[in-house]
Design a protein around this motif. Structure first.
Motif, short mmCIF file in Angstrom:
data_model
loop_
_atom_site.label_atom_id
_atom_site.label_comp_id
_atom_site.label_asym_id
_atom_site.label_seq_id
_atom_site.Cartn_x
_atom_site.Cartn_y
_atom_site.Cartn_z
N ALA A 169 37.38 33.76 41.28
CA ALA A 169 38.38 33.99 42.32
C ALA A 169 38.56 35.48 42.59
CB ALA A 169 39.71 33.36 41.91
N ALA A 170 38.61 36.27 41.52
CA ALA A 170 38.83 37.71 41.68
C ALA A 170 37.72 38.34 42.52
CB ALA A 170 38.92 38.38 40.31
N ARG A 171 36.47 38.00 42.23
CA ARG A 171 35.35 38.59 42.97
C ARG A 171 35.39 38.15 44.44
NH1 ARG A 171 31.97 41.25 39.58
NH2 ARG A 171 30.62 41.70 41.36
N GLN A 172 35.68 36.89 44.68
CA GLN A 172 35.77 36.42 46.06
C GLN A 172 36.89 37.13 46.82
OE1 GLN A 172 32.90 34.89 47.00
NE2 GLN A 172 33.98 33.15 47.88
N LEU A 173 38.06 37.21 46.20
CA LEU A 173 39.20 37.84 46.86
C LEU A 173 38.94 39.32 47.12
CD1 LEU A 173 42.03 36.09 44.82
CD2 LEU A 173 41.60 35.79 47.27
N MET A 174 38.27 39.97 46.20
CA MET A 174 37.91 41.37 46.42
C MET A 174 36.95 41.50 47.60
SD MET A 174 37.50 42.55 42.43
CE MET A 174 36.79 44.15 42.82
N THR A 175 36.00 40.57 47.70
CA THR A 175 35.08 40.59 48.83
C THR A 175 35.82 40.38 50.14
OG1 THR A 175 33.31 39.70 47.44
CG2 THR A 175 33.01 39.51 49.80
N PHE A 176 36.88 39.56 50.11
CA PHE A 176 37.68 39.30 51.31
C PHE A 176 38.58 40.48 51.67
CE2 PHE A 176 37.67 34.50 50.13
CZ PHE A 176 36.35 34.41 50.54
N GLY A 177 38.68 41.49 50.78
CA GLY A 177 39.48 42.67 51.08
C GLY A 177 40.83 42.73 50.41
N PHE A 178 41.13 41.81 49.49
CA PHE A 178 42.42 41.82 48.80
C PHE A 178 42.42 42.85 47.65
CE2 PHE A 178 42.46 37.66 50.79
CZ PHE A 178 43.77 37.55 51.22
N LYS A 179 43.58 43.36 47.35
CA LYS A 179 43.76 44.22 46.19
C LYS A 179 44.04 43.33 44.99
CE LYS A 179 46.57 47.95 44.28
NZ LYS A 179 47.75 48.84 44.48
N VAL A 180 43.12 43.27 44.06
CA VAL A 180 43.17 42.30 42.96
C VAL A 180 43.38 43.00 41.62
CG1 VAL A 180 41.89 40.51 41.71
CG2 VAL A 180 41.68 40.69 44.21
N THR A 181 44.25 42.43 40.82
CA THR A 181 44.41 42.84 39.42
C THR A 181 44.37 41.60 38.55
OG1 THR A 181 45.81 44.72 40.05
CG2 THR A 181 45.87 44.02 37.74
N VAL A 182 43.57 41.63 37.50
CA VAL A 182 43.45 40.49 36.58
C VAL A 182 44.18 40.83 35.29
CG1 VAL A 182 41.87 38.97 35.32
CG2 VAL A 182 41.22 39.87 37.57
N LEU A 183 45.05 39.94 34.86
CA LEU A 183 45.76 40.08 33.58
C LEU A 183 45.15 39.13 32.57
CD1 LEU A 183 49.50 40.19 34.81
CD2 LEU A 183 47.88 42.09 34.51
N GLU A 184 44.68 39.67 31.46
CA GLU A 184 44.01 38.86 30.44
C GLU A 184 44.69 39.09 29.09
OE1 GLU A 184 42.22 36.63 27.97
OE2 GLU A 184 41.65 36.44 30.08
N GLY A 185 45.07 38.00 28.43
CA GLY A 185 45.76 38.12 27.15
C GLY A 185 44.87 38.55 26.00
N ARG A 186 43.59 38.22 26.06
CA ARG A 186 42.67 38.57 24.99
C ARG A 186 42.19 40.03 25.14
NH1 ARG A 186 40.79 33.48 22.99
NH2 ARG A 186 41.00 31.80 24.52
#
Length: 780
Positions: A169-186
């Motif tokens: 999802a993150a890669r797709q949304l970035m391709t669409f032009g969205f500003k993306v931040t991923v939060l990962e607990g590990r």
């Protein structure tokens, strides 16, 4: 030079419009403007159409109809007819062109020379749909990564979880032009996909502690990633010898006998559930299997019983759960969506795919999310002492985390979603991974099995995977499934290793083969891992496949979305199911953002359109007022002049066949295979009298459809196209029925009528394909 793209004439006769595109003799060549009488050119055209349709089928598109997503997206003005035929040909051609070279980015300009001007609108529709939903132009090839804008032009999105769903999802949304931040607990990405490096004594290898087998690689998008990266896939070989408790080989004749008996037992159980009707929804698969086995009339020997329990352990492995808790009615509801193809290991482990997917994705590690506040204005995500604000958020945490309640949602999630989370099962699979000095078990095996004395421990080290061909070293993995997987969570590591080594010594030392001590050993504990609390989902007693769809529903008027394998009705409990769910939600989020930008109010609460169509409408149609052929009708019962809602079901019954599944299916078989998956509904509003008149039309469904579209001039639409008038009617019917009796339950869905095929994820057995042809095509 590539052949020109063929299609059916835009000026085709009525008979041509009523024919299936793949079967018509009136196929155009080249310019769309002339029909050829030369059979050689016609033959080449048909071969090209079939070849491109075969490729599209591996992506899940049937040869002669639209999928539900396309209907909802209104890719054509009218479902059926010549426009749809031409759209399908264009869609298939685009997919085929991209599959020819997965490392390139397809543009619309590449099709200008082969698609005429009067079909340019269909080109726009097909291309935009395929890009938005991740069917083309996805992955990690340099040309595709270059399409990610350096500076985002759209609003901010938070993705919670850096597993396959979150990364897709993150890669797709970035391709669409969205500003993306991923939060990962590990401290790492990948979630339940984790390739562990093992080393010692000048040896190094990698093994998958979580998701390991790439299933159904004919259409698996992860296989496409591997091809883009030029990674090697190793087909998991079918041969899987079994060994008795004392280490001696199981007699092959007895093995075959019990395998056949087990498969026949599953067939009988499938017939039983159909006869049981709704009762099967509260019965477990285990209870049915045990009952049938006891009343089979055959007196089983002690070894036969052990073999039977080995197969049950295998079934519990496939479902990541105890068969005593798995639904008899819906345990295999996803079998019909199998993509076909080999089961494979990826050389070097699936972590290599994760490494490629995280490239240039902004991920913040060790960010455990405690709360998510959502409203129609946006989303706040709370992690420790930090608050992350965004326009939209995507939650991809595993079902086990949702079940635990460790993330607080404000406001609380809708009750139907909470109920679905509770109903679905989330099971456990554990592994003992061992790096040895040498491949003492031999290079010609990928799997072998071991029987146990105690039925309650049947899943303990019942199956071994050899990773020597792909790990880079002599790695052997012992699986722990079922009840044994639960006990394994508290078993000390030395005890587990000692048990595994004793099994291996019992098998190999009588053959004169010394079993050395492992150089390094790793035991998984997925059940106590706070970031997953289990392995993968299953359909528990009382649940159904519909629950996957409910968990996938967004909340907060298009602000908070959900992805992950437990949101994938078609491909649950698989890596590619998680990956594809990320694409699905990226498309949904892009659509919602676009609608808000156009000041179109997102309607997702019980009084508005989207919720009604998804939930209330489905519930009402479980108890329609009229039902004939493929037509169902609901209407107000108090007023004769009330408006009726008509639903037309486009579905195909599955037929049992003895034809064996082939990993290289010809077009005809693929055509049948994927048509089997398709089931969607179209709707329209009628007067109650028109509905009654429709019921009296003779000549079957085709004549009824002709009556609707020609005589009444009705246009059928997808559920998302139902406007305010339909919402008002639905709310009125719902209120009227609620006065007299409780509304129809939304779960579970209808039982399948076919005998279930064995749900195997070991590739030990060849599966039988239930192939069929679409026997009726509707004419406009």
């Amino acid at each position: 030079m590539r052949p020109q793209f063929p299609t059916i004439s835009a000026n085709a006769s009525g008979e041509d419009k009523g024919a299936v595109w793949i079967q018509t003799a009136q196929i155009q060549i080249g310019t769309f403007g002339f029909r050829t009488a030369k059979m050689s050119r016609l033959s080449r055209s048909r071969r090209l159409i079939q070849a491109e349709a075969s490729i599209a089928l591996t992506a899940g598109f049937p040869g002669d109809s639209l999928i539900g997503e396309e209907v909802d997206a209104e890719v054509v003005k009218v479902v059926g007819g010549i426009e749809q035929d031409n759209y399908i040909l264009i869609r298939n051609h685009i997919i085929s062109r991209w599959r020819d070279n997965l490392s390139k980015w397809l543009t619309k300009d590449m099709f200008v020379d082969c698609i005429p001007k009067h079909c340019r609108a269909l080109l726009d529709s097909a291309y935009d749909f395929l890009v938005l939903h991740g069917y083309i132009n996805f992955g990690v090839a340099p040309a595709i990564k270059e399409r990610i804008p350096l500076k985002p032009s759209k609003r901010s999105v938070i993705v919670i979880g850096a597993g396959l769903a979150g990364l897709a999802a993150a890669r797709q949304l970035m391709t669409f032009g969205f500003k993306v931040t991923v939060l990962e607990g590990r401290k790492r990405a990948g979630g339940r996909v984790y390739s562990k490096k093992l080393e010692g004594k000048n040896m190094m290898a990698a093994a998958d502690l979580g998701g390991s087998v790439l299933t159904s690689t004919l259409g698996n998008p992860l296989g496409i990633l591997a091809r883009q990266l030029s990674y090697t896939l190793h087909k998991v070989r079918v041969r899987c010898p079994l060994y008795r408790v004392d280490g001696k080989p199981v007699d092959p004749i007895l093995d075959d006998k019990m395998e056949n008996a087990y498969n026949q037992l599953l067939d009988k159980v499938s017939i039983l559930r159909n006869l049981m009707g709704d009762v099967s929804q509260v019965v477990s698969l285990g209870a049915a299997l045990e009952s049938f086995w006891q009343v089979s009339g055959d007196v089983a020997s002690e070894e036969e019983m052990k073999l039977f329990h080995w197969h049950l352990a295998n079934l519990e492995y496939a479902n990541a759960g105890l068969i005593s808790k798995i639904s008899l009615a819906f345990w295999d509801q996803d079998d019909q969506y199998d993509m076909g193809g080999e089961h494979c290991f990826l050389t070097g482990g699936n972590g290599r795919l994760v490494e490629a997917l995280v490239d240039n994705v902004p991920i913040l590690y060790e960010k455990t999310v405690q709360a998510i506040n959502y409203s129609s204005d946006g989303v706040q995500v709370f992690s420790g002492n930090q608050v992350y604000e965004c326009d939209m958020a995507l939650c991809t945490v595993p079902l086990g985390v949702l079940k635990s309640g460790s993330i607080k949602f404000v406001p609380e999630l809708p009750q139907r979603k909470l109920d679905a989370i509770k109903r679905l099962g989330f099971g456990l699979l554990n592994k003992v991974v061992m790096l040895f000095p040498e491949v003492f078990w031999g290079p010609d095996l990928d799997t072998f099995g071991h029987l146990t004395d105690d039925p309650s421990c049947r899943g303990e080290f019942f199956l071994f995977y050899s990773y020597a061909t792909v790990a880079g070293g002599p790695v052997l993995i012992a699986l722990v499934a079922g009840e044994a997987a639960l006990k394994f969570e508290t078993m000390p590591l030395p005890d587990a290793v000692e048990k595994v080594l004793q099994i291996l010594k019992d098998i190999y030392e009588p053959q004169g083969i010394k079993v050395p001590d492992p150089i390094q050993t790793v035991c998984t504990r997925w059940g106590t891992d706070p970031f997953c609390l289990g392995s993968y989902s299953n359909v528990a007693v009382g649940a159904s496949g519909d629950d996957y769809d409910i968990i996938a529903e967004s909340v907060g008027e298009g602000r908070l979305f959900f992805a992950g394998e437990a949101t994938s009705k078609l491909y649950p409990a698989t890596m590619h199911g998680a990956f594809l769910s990320g694409f699905r939600e990226a498309a949904n989020m892009a659509n919602c953002a676009k609608a808000r930008a156009e000041n179109v109010k997102m309607q997702e609460n019980p009084s508005n359109n989207a919720y009604v169509c998804v939930s209330v409408l489905a519930g009402l149609f479980r108890d329609p007022d009229l039902e004939f052929g493929s037509y169902s009708i609901i209407f107000g019962r108090k007023n004769f002049d009330s408006t009726a809602i008509l639903r037309v079901s486009f579905s195909v019954s599955r037929k049992k066949t003895d034809q064996q599944h082939s990993n290289r299916l010809p077009f005809e078989h693929l055509h049948r295979h994927f048509n089997r998956q398709q089931e969607f509904h179209l709707y329209t509003l009628l007067s109650k009298q028109q509905a009654l008149d429709l019921r009296e039309v003779r000549g079957g469904d085709a004549m009824r459809l002709n009556y609707l579209c020609v005589t009444l001039g009705v246009k059928l639409i997808g559920r998302k196209g139902l406007g305010p008038a339909a919402v008002s009617v639905i709310a009125s019917i719902k209120a009227e029925r609620s006065e007299g009796r409780p509304s129809s339950s939304l779960n579970p869905g209808k039982l399948k009528s076919n005998a279930a095929s064995t749900k195997q994820k070991l590739n030990r057995y060849e599966q039988k394909s239930n192939l069929h042809l679409f026997s009726i095509f509707y004419c406009f």
